[in-house]
Design an enzyme around this catalytic site. Sequence first.
Site, PDB file in Angstrom:
ATOM      1  N   HIS A 198      -6.951  -5.958   2.355  1.00 13.93           N
ATOM      2  CA  HIS A 198      -5.841  -5.333   3.078  1.00 13.93           C
ATOM      3  C   HIS A 198      -5.227  -6.388   3.989  1.00 13.93           C
ATOM      4  O   HIS A 198      -5.945  -7.009   4.789  1.00 13.93           O
ATOM      5  CB  HIS A 198      -6.348  -4.198   3.972  1.00 13.93           C
ATOM      6  CG  HIS A 198      -6.901  -3.018   3.261  1.00 13.93           C
ATOM      7  ND1 HIS A 198      -6.178  -1.867   3.037  1.00 13.93           N
ATOM      8  CD2 HIS A 198      -8.126  -2.784   2.720  1.00 13.93           C
ATOM      9  CE1 HIS A 198      -6.928  -0.975   2.408  1.00 13.93           C
ATOM     10  NE2 HIS A 198      -8.120  -1.506   2.205  1.00 13.93           N
ATOM     11  N   HIS A 256     -10.186  -5.518  -3.096  1.00 12.13           N
ATOM     12  CA  HIS A 256      -8.842  -5.696  -2.530  1.00 12.13           C
ATOM     13  C   HIS A 256      -8.928  -6.069  -1.064  1.00 12.13           C
ATOM     14  O   HIS A 256      -9.746  -5.545  -0.318  1.00 12.13           O
ATOM     15  CB  HIS A 256      -7.980  -4.441  -2.711  1.00 12.13           C
ATOM     16  CG  HIS A 256      -8.633  -3.174  -2.256  1.00 12.13           C
ATOM     17  ND1 HIS A 256      -9.557  -2.500  -3.004  1.00 12.13           N
ATOM     18  CD2 HIS A 256      -8.492  -2.464  -1.113  1.00 12.13           C
ATOM     19  CE1 HIS A 256      -9.962  -1.427  -2.356  1.00 12.13           C
ATOM     20  NE2 HIS A 256      -9.331  -1.378  -1.192  1.00 12.13           N
ATOM     21  N   ASP A 291       0.853  -1.188   0.000  1.00  9.73           N
ATOM     22  CA  ASP A 291       0.000   0.000   0.000  1.00  9.73           C
ATOM     23  C   ASP A 291       0.894   1.246   0.000  1.00  9.73           C
ATOM     24  O   ASP A 291       1.886   1.319   0.720  1.00  9.73           O
ATOM     25  CB  ASP A 291      -0.906   0.001   1.238  1.00  9.73           C
ATOM     26  CG  ASP A 291      -2.066   0.977   1.099  1.00  9.73           C
ATOM     27  OD1 ASP A 291      -3.226   0.531   1.046  1.00  9.73           O
ATOM     28  OD2 ASP A 291      -1.794   2.197   1.049  1.00  9.73           O
ATOM     29  N   VAL A 351     -11.040   2.727  -3.594  1.00 17.79           N
ATOM     30  CA  VAL A 351     -10.674   2.175  -4.913  1.00 17.79           C
ATOM     31  C   VAL A 351     -11.644   1.036  -5.201  1.00 17.79           C
ATOM     32  O   VAL A 351     -11.722   0.069  -4.429  1.00 17.79           O
ATOM     33  CB  VAL A 351      -9.213   1.672  -4.940  1.00 17.79           C
ATOM     34  CG1 VAL A 351      -8.881   1.090  -6.312  1.00 17.79           C
ATOM     35  CG2 VAL A 351      -8.237   2.801  -4.593  1.00 17.79           C
TER      36      VAL A 351
HETATM   37  P1  5GP Z   1      -9.720   1.265   0.380  1.00 16.59           P
HETATM   38  O1  5GP Z   1      -9.774   2.587   1.105  1.00 16.59           O
HETATM   39  O2  5GP Z   1     -10.423   1.338  -0.961  1.00 16.59           O
HETATM   40  O3  5GP Z   1     -10.169   0.083   1.188  1.00 16.59           O
HETATM   41  O4  5GP Z   1      -8.187   0.989   0.091  1.00 16.59           O
HETATM   42  C1  5GP Z   1      -7.506   1.548  -0.982  1.00 16.59           C
HETATM   43  C2  5GP Z   1      -6.052   1.542  -0.619  1.00 16.59           C
HETATM   44  O5  5GP Z   1      -5.305   1.780  -1.798  1.00 16.59           O
HETATM   45  C3  5GP Z   1      -5.650   2.628   0.383  1.00 16.59           C
HETATM   46  O6  5GP Z   1      -5.106   2.020   1.551  1.00 16.59           O
HETATM   47  C4  5GP Z   1      -4.636   3.465  -0.380  1.00 16.59           C
HETATM   48  O7  5GP Z   1      -3.571   3.906   0.431  1.00 16.59           O
HETATM   49  C5  5GP Z   1      -4.175   2.531  -1.475  1.00 16.59           C
HETATM   50  N1  5GP Z   1      -3.746   3.184  -2.703  1.00 16.59           N
HETATM   51  C6  5GP Z   1      -4.373   4.216  -3.333  1.00 16.59           C
HETATM   52  N2  5GP Z   1      -3.714   4.545  -4.450  1.00 16.59           N
HETATM   53  C7  5GP Z   1      -2.646   3.693  -4.532  1.00 16.59           C
HETATM   54  C8  5GP Z   1      -1.586   3.552  -5.480  1.00 16.59           C
HETATM   55  O8  5GP Z   1      -1.490   4.254  -6.488  1.00 16.59           O
HETATM   56  N3  5GP Z   1      -0.659   2.585  -5.222  1.00 16.59           N
HETATM   57  C9  5GP Z   1      -0.728   1.774  -4.117  1.00 16.59           C
HETATM   58  N4  5GP Z   1       0.231   0.867  -3.965  1.00 16.59           N
HETATM   59  N5  5GP Z   1      -1.732   1.886  -3.211  1.00 16.59           N
HETATM   60  C10 5GP Z   1      -2.670   2.830  -3.414  1.00 16.59           C
END
Ligand code: 5GP
Length: 116
Positions: free
Chosen positions: A104, A102, A32, A98
């Site tokens: 975590h 996914h 992340d 996103v």
């Molecule tokens: P969500 O909030 O959708 O559960 O998790 C999305 C995760 O994607 C977040 O923890 C965020 O830090 C990570 N993230 C967002 N953009 C990018 C990126 O461009 N590259 C990587 N490696 N992680 C990302």
Amino acid sequence: MSEQDCLFCKILEGVIPADIVYESDTAVAFRDVNPQAPTHVLVIPRKHIPTINALRAEDEQIVGSLYLAAQEIAQQEGIAEYGYRAVMNCNAGAGQTVFHLHLHVLGGRALSWPPG
Ligand code: 5GP
Ligand code: ZN
């Protein structure tokens, strides 16, 4: 968000760089960009599935493969024995930002419960 402008599909295509730590036929995992723990890896399916709500019966094995990936990553990272969290947010109210499924994988420190 469509598949065409999906950030994680772009990582899968290699258009956006990522620190990839695991790959299989069905899943890819990378660190992340904004880690919330010493280990914070995202495990994603190669198939574009926006949310848990969009899962279909045919995706059952794909989802299983995400957890098997998490198990292997936890071993690689040395966090399996102490403990870690494998969690998936569904939709904005749960913090999903996103819209490509996914998992975590968080570990390397004590994790409190319940989450915020
Ligand atoms: P969500 O909030 O959708 O559960 O998790 C999305 C995760 O994607 C977040 O923890 C965020 O830090 C990570 N993230 C967002 N953009 C990018 C990126 O461009 N590259 C990587 N490696 N992680 C990302
Ligand atoms: Zn996608």
